[in-house]
Design a protein around this motif. Structure first.
Motif, PDB file in Angstrom:
ATOM      1  N   ASP A  96       0.724  -1.271  -0.138  1.00 34.41           N
ATOM      2  CA  ASP A  96      -0.025  -0.050   0.080  1.00 34.41           C
ATOM      3  C   ASP A  96       0.796   1.231  -0.045  1.00 34.41           C
ATOM      4  O   ASP A  96       0.490   2.259  -0.723  1.00 34.41           O
ATOM      5  N   HIS A  97       1.866   1.401   0.810  1.00 39.22           N
ATOM      6  CA  HIS A  97       2.750   2.588   1.018  1.00 39.22           C
ATOM      7  C   HIS A  97       3.662   2.310  -0.213  1.00 39.22           C
ATOM      8  O   HIS A  97       3.887   3.773  -0.665  1.00 39.22           O
ATOM      9  N   THR A 129      -6.032   9.260   0.224  1.00 37.60           N
ATOM     10  CA  THR A 129      -5.076   8.394   1.095  1.00 37.60           C
ATOM     11  C   THR A 129      -5.611   8.361   2.294  1.00 37.60           C
ATOM     12  O   THR A 129      -5.368   7.348   3.104  1.00 37.60           O
ATOM     13  N   THR A 172      -7.048   4.896   3.391  1.00 37.19           N
ATOM     14  CA  THR A 172      -6.418   3.706   3.768  1.00 37.19           C
ATOM     15  C   THR A 172      -5.570   4.093   5.125  1.00 37.19           C
ATOM     16  O   THR A 172      -5.273   2.827   5.715  1.00 37.19           O
ATOM     17  N   ALA A 221       1.518   4.232  -2.761  1.00 41.21           N
ATOM     18  CA  ALA A 221       1.248   5.594  -2.310  1.00 41.21           C
ATOM     19  C   ALA A 221       2.565   6.642  -2.627  1.00 41.21           C
ATOM     20  O   ALA A 221       2.600   7.355  -3.134  1.00 41.21           O
TER      21      ALA A 221
END
Length: 251
Positions: free
Chosen positions: A68-69, A147, A150, A72
């Motif tokens: 996920d990061h 964001t 999340t 991002a």
């Protein structure tokens, strides 16, 4: 006279036109700096945890953070490039220290990693929510808004893991020895065990629990950081165990 005033007004307007983007860029750059460093730390620390953690739930969480990061971070990098903003290439001192703690630990890193993730996501949610509300760069503001959900999901996940591990939110007392974490305290805290907190991290953790003037910190043979601190105007002994429990009134 009118001509002179008009020229002066135009000059002022021109100055403002050039001044505003500079101010906006500074604010946007500050967000990019903090968001990028936080994102890098999430990925780097999670890679270590994925390799060194013992709990499957912690390992699974670490993998999700990497995915996920990582996504991002890539999106932030693209936006920063389009907006002509610089992306930091390395972590700040605090995050480097935390990363070194995980990397160099000879003991299981589960507890330390979970606490770092709790702190990191608390900071990230505040940062992104603030910029999503008051940000001065349209693209970054949209990125922050998209964001936040999340980050909050991650925060809920890590808090559930922390609850399972017995490291719930703090509620310390300076009168009698009580753990700062959990509605159901660990048995007889502080707990003996290999403590991966550095002295600076131990001091910071104790201060975060509401203590001031932390001094004389030393780690004993049981792996417990012990020292002196002030709480509500009173001096008390204080201890920090390997799980991050802060206990006041100990010997």
């Amino acid at each position: 006279m009118k001509t002179r005033l008009l020229v002066a007004s135009l000059a002022t307007a021109t100055a403002m036109t050039f001044a505003l983007p500079a101010f906006a860029a500074d604010s946007a750059q500050d967000f990019v700096d903090k968001a990028a460093v936080g994102g890098m730390f999430e990925v780097d620390s999670s890679k270590i945890a994925e390799d060194k953690a013992q709990d499957k739930g912690v390992k699974d969480f670490a993998q999700k953070m990497i995915d996920d990061h990582g996504a991002a971070n890539a999106k932030l990098e693209t936006i920063a490039g389009e907006q002509k903003l610089k992306l930091p290439t390395e972590l700040d001192a605090k995050h480097k220290t935390d990363l070194d703690t995980l990397q160099n630990s000879k003991d299981p890193v589960d507890g330390s990693y979970v606490q770092m993730q709790r702190d990191a996501h608390s900071d990230a949610v505040k940062l992104f929510e603030s910029y999503a509300k008051d940000g001065d760069n349209a693209q970054l503001k949209t990125f922050a808004q998209e964001t936040v959900p999340t980050l909050k999901m991650h925060q809920e996940m890590i808090e559930k893991i922390a609850t399972t591990m017995g490291t719930q939110p703090s509620a310390t007392s300076s009168e009698t020895p009580t753990t700062t974490v959990g509605d159901t305290p660990d048995a007889t805290p502080p707990l003996s065990g290999a403590n991966s907190f550095t002295e600076d991290q131990a001091k910071s953790r104790i201060q975060d629990a509401g203590f001031s003037d932390v001094s004389k910190l030393a780690k004993d043979d049981e792996g417990i950081w012990r020292g002196q601190a002030n709480k509500d105007g009173k001096n008390t002994s204080v201890a920090l165990d390997y799980k991050g429990n802060v206990v006041a009134g100990t010997n």
